[in-house]
Design a protein around this motif. Structure first.
Motif, PDB file in Angstrom:
ATOM      1  N   MET A  55       0.846  -1.188   0.000  1.00 20.39           N
ATOM      2  CA  MET A  55       0.000   0.000   0.000  1.00 20.39           C
ATOM      3  C   MET A  55       0.877   1.232   0.000  1.00 20.39           C
ATOM      4  SD  MET A  55       0.354   1.651   3.215  1.00 20.39           S
ATOM      5  CE  MET A  55      -1.070   2.677   3.273  1.00 20.39           C
ATOM      6  N   ALA A  56       0.311   2.320  -0.511  1.00 23.76           N
ATOM      7  CA  ALA A  56       0.999   3.604  -0.488  1.00 23.76           C
ATOM      8  C   ALA A  56      -0.055   4.705  -0.438  1.00 23.76           C
ATOM      9  CB  ALA A  56       1.879   3.773  -1.713  1.00 23.76           C
ATOM     10  N   ALA A  57       0.237   5.728   0.322  1.00 25.50           N
ATOM     11  CA  ALA A  57      -0.600   6.925   0.388  1.00 25.50           C
ATOM     12  C   ALA A  57       0.361   8.089   0.543  1.00 25.50           C
ATOM     13  CB  ALA A  57      -1.575   6.849   1.550  1.00 25.50           C
ATOM     14  N   PHE A  58       0.426   8.916  -0.469  1.00 27.25           N
ATOM     15  CA  PHE A  58       1.419   9.982  -0.483  1.00 27.25           C
ATOM     16  C   PHE A  58       0.791  11.343  -0.243  1.00 27.25           C
ATOM     17  CE2 PHE A  58       3.198   6.666  -3.320  1.00 27.25           C
ATOM     18  CZ  PHE A  58       4.249   6.304  -2.496  1.00 27.25           C
ATOM     19  N   SER A  59       1.626  12.272   0.222  1.00 30.23           N
ATOM     20  CA  SER A  59       1.170  13.649   0.369  1.00 30.23           C
ATOM     21  C   SER A  59       1.111  14.260  -1.021  1.00 30.23           C
ATOM     22  CB  SER A  59       2.126  14.431   1.269  1.00 30.23           C
ATOM     23  OG  SER A  59       3.434  14.386   0.739  1.00 30.23           O
ATOM     24  N   GLY A  60       0.320  15.262  -1.190  1.00 28.99           N
ATOM     25  CA  GLY A  60       0.212  15.924  -2.481  1.00 28.99           C
ATOM     26  C   GLY A  60      -0.751  17.081  -2.393  1.00 28.99           C
ATOM     27  N   ASP A  61      -0.809  17.846  -3.479  1.00 26.94           N
ATOM     28  CA  ASP A  61      -1.668  19.025  -3.496  1.00 26.94           C
ATOM     29  C   ASP A  61      -3.131  18.695  -3.771  1.00 26.94           C
ATOM     30  OD1 ASP A  61       0.503  20.679  -2.965  1.00 26.94           O
ATOM     31  OD2 ASP A  61       0.979  20.896  -5.093  1.00 26.94           O
ATOM     32  N   SER A  62      -3.374  17.672  -4.577  1.00 26.26           N
ATOM     33  CA  SER A  62      -4.755  17.359  -4.938  1.00 26.26           C
ATOM     34  C   SER A  62      -5.234  16.107  -4.210  1.00 26.26           C
ATOM     35  CB  SER A  62      -4.869  17.139  -6.444  1.00 26.26           C
ATOM     36  OG  SER A  62      -4.263  15.915  -6.810  1.00 26.26           O
ATOM     37  N   GLU A  63      -6.551  15.976  -4.151  1.00 24.54           N
ATOM     38  CA  GLU A  63      -7.150  14.791  -3.525  1.00 24.54           C
ATOM     39  C   GLU A  63      -6.714  13.526  -4.262  1.00 24.54           C
ATOM     40  OE1 GLU A  63      -9.004  12.554  -0.825  1.00 24.54           O
ATOM     41  OE2 GLU A  63      -8.839  14.717  -0.683  1.00 24.54           O
ATOM     42  N   ASP A  64      -6.622  13.626  -5.581  1.00 22.45           N
ATOM     43  CA  ASP A  64      -6.209  12.469  -6.372  1.00 22.45           C
ATOM     44  C   ASP A  64      -4.787  12.033  -6.018  1.00 22.45           C
ATOM     45  OD1 ASP A  64      -6.953  10.579  -8.442  1.00 22.45           O
ATOM     46  OD2 ASP A  64      -5.369  11.540  -9.643  1.00 22.45           O
TER      47      ASP A  64
END
Length: 183
Positions: A118-127
């Protein structure tokens, strides 16, 4: 003493709530602990299931539902992350979450046969922040999609087992010596 004086004396602060108002005084709210919830859930689920679905109610079903919820509430994370239970990043305050540790490897050379994670990254958009569970080279964005694929894999593995049974039975029927053993 006049009525006005008596009324004035009665309205003076005493430092104690009036007996009729004692229960309406604001109190500090304390949330129940997980253990308290776990203790209360079986009877609450039983009562709710009896009321909401009397035609489907059984004590076993109520107990099973309660046990599932209690297990979810009390489940310990696989890793040290407070956000995703399966994240293995131990750095406090991390923003990117991952676990790449689920894999099947070959006994002889350790080559990866199948891996998942699994991976969940930080980012600017919800996608960009949307978590994924991957299986080899395919990303999944919801549990239902993962379940559909793992069901296909289970069926595939059952077919592989059946094929292995047939192939090696046929091979043995020919009188051949199986690899690593006597006939």
């Amino acid at each position: 003493m006049s009525n006005a004086t008596r009324m004035n004396d009665a309205l003076q602060p005493t430092g104690h709530p009036h007996p009729l108002l004692a229960d309406s005084q604001p109190r500090e709210h304390t949330a129940p602990t997980v253990d308290q919830l776990a203790d209360a859930l079986p009877s609450a689920v039983d009562a709710a299931l009896r009321r909401a679905c009397p035609d489907q109610y059984t004590p076993e079903k109520a107990a099973r539902i309660a046990a599932t919820v209690v297990a979810d509430l009390t489940a310990q994370p696989a890793g040290p992350c407070p956000v995703y239970r399966d994240c293995v990043d131990a750095d406090p305050g991390h923003y990117d979450h991952y676990n790449h540790g689920i894999r099947v490897t070959a006994d002889d050379d350790g080559a990866t046969i199948l891996d998942a994670g699994m991976a969940a990254f930080s980012g600017d958009s919800e996608d960009e922040r949307r978590p994924v569970v991957y299986l080899r080279n395919t990303d999944y964005h919801d549990a239902a999609s993962v379940h559909a694929t793992t069901a296909k894999l289970r069926a595939l593995l059952d077919q592989v087992d059946a094929m292995a049974d047939r192939v090696f039975a046929d091979h043995g029927a020919r009188g051949a010596v199986p690899a690593g053993g006597a006939a």
